[in-house]
Design an enzyme around this catalytic site. Sequence first.
Site, PDB file in Angstrom:
ATOM      1  N   ASP A   7     -46.850  21.579   0.423  1.00 45.19           N
ATOM      2  CA  ASP A   7     -46.731  22.443   0.744  1.00 45.19           C
ATOM      3  C   ASP A   7     -45.015  22.639   2.216  1.00 45.19           C
ATOM      4  O   ASP A   7     -45.656  21.880   3.433  1.00 45.19           O
ATOM      5  CB  ASP A   7     -48.139  22.642   1.498  1.00 45.19           C
ATOM      6  N   GLU A  68     -44.435  25.327  -3.432  1.00 45.24           N
ATOM      7  CA  GLU A  68     -45.201  26.433  -3.045  1.00 45.24           C
ATOM      8  C   GLU A  68     -43.383  27.940  -2.375  1.00 45.24           C
ATOM      9  O   GLU A  68     -42.332  27.533  -1.931  1.00 45.24           O
ATOM     10  CB  GLU A  68     -45.366  26.760  -1.501  1.00 45.24           C
ATOM     11  N   ASP A 141     -52.339  22.562   6.304  1.00 44.25           N
ATOM     12  CA  ASP A 141     -51.013  21.810   4.930  1.00 44.25           C
ATOM     13  C   ASP A 141     -51.868  21.339   4.186  1.00 44.25           C
ATOM     14  O   ASP A 141     -51.784  21.068   2.631  1.00 44.25           O
ATOM     15  CB  ASP A 141     -49.803  21.702   5.802  1.00 44.25           C
TER      16      ASP A 141
END
Length: 179
Positions: A7, A68, A141
């Site tokens: 992330d 991501e 996160d």
Amino acid sequence: MRVLGVDPGLTRCGVGVVEGVAGRPLTMLGVGVVRTPADADLGHRLLAVEQGIERWLDEHRPELVAVERVFSQHNVRTVMGTAQASAVAMLCAARRGIPVALHTPSEVKAAVTGSGRADKAQVGAMVTRLLRLSAPPRPADAADALALAICHIWRAPAQNRLQQAVALHTAHATKGRTA
């Protein structure tokens, strides 16, 4: 399949490793955050992200890195930092010959919770449940990185079948034109 989920972020870059196959219980092998000081210059922050991701790659030896996909946000500075951290993760994987898969936030949320509009708490709760953890990973996160890895493990079989079908169709179409 062993997947490192990333992330991306400059201040906090979530990382998590999940192992398993679609349709079977998954196992978390590690979760954490690569942190950089907000007051450091950009080059040093990117270097710190690289060094952190390299440590995770060394320690866990994933078969794939799921990152991501950066999407447009209202804050240009935030999206730039996210994109730069994302590029570092992809570069680290490419340097080692590890495939990279990009997933949008809504794809990840839909895969893990059933809704592409789920909030961070819902994602954290489902990651906790799916990986049989005693508590949601913190900060968010870290949970998001695990969700990315889970999303890829679950989506990979369908994506592979789709890619094979497209390749087969393309090969037949090409063969038909040359015959």
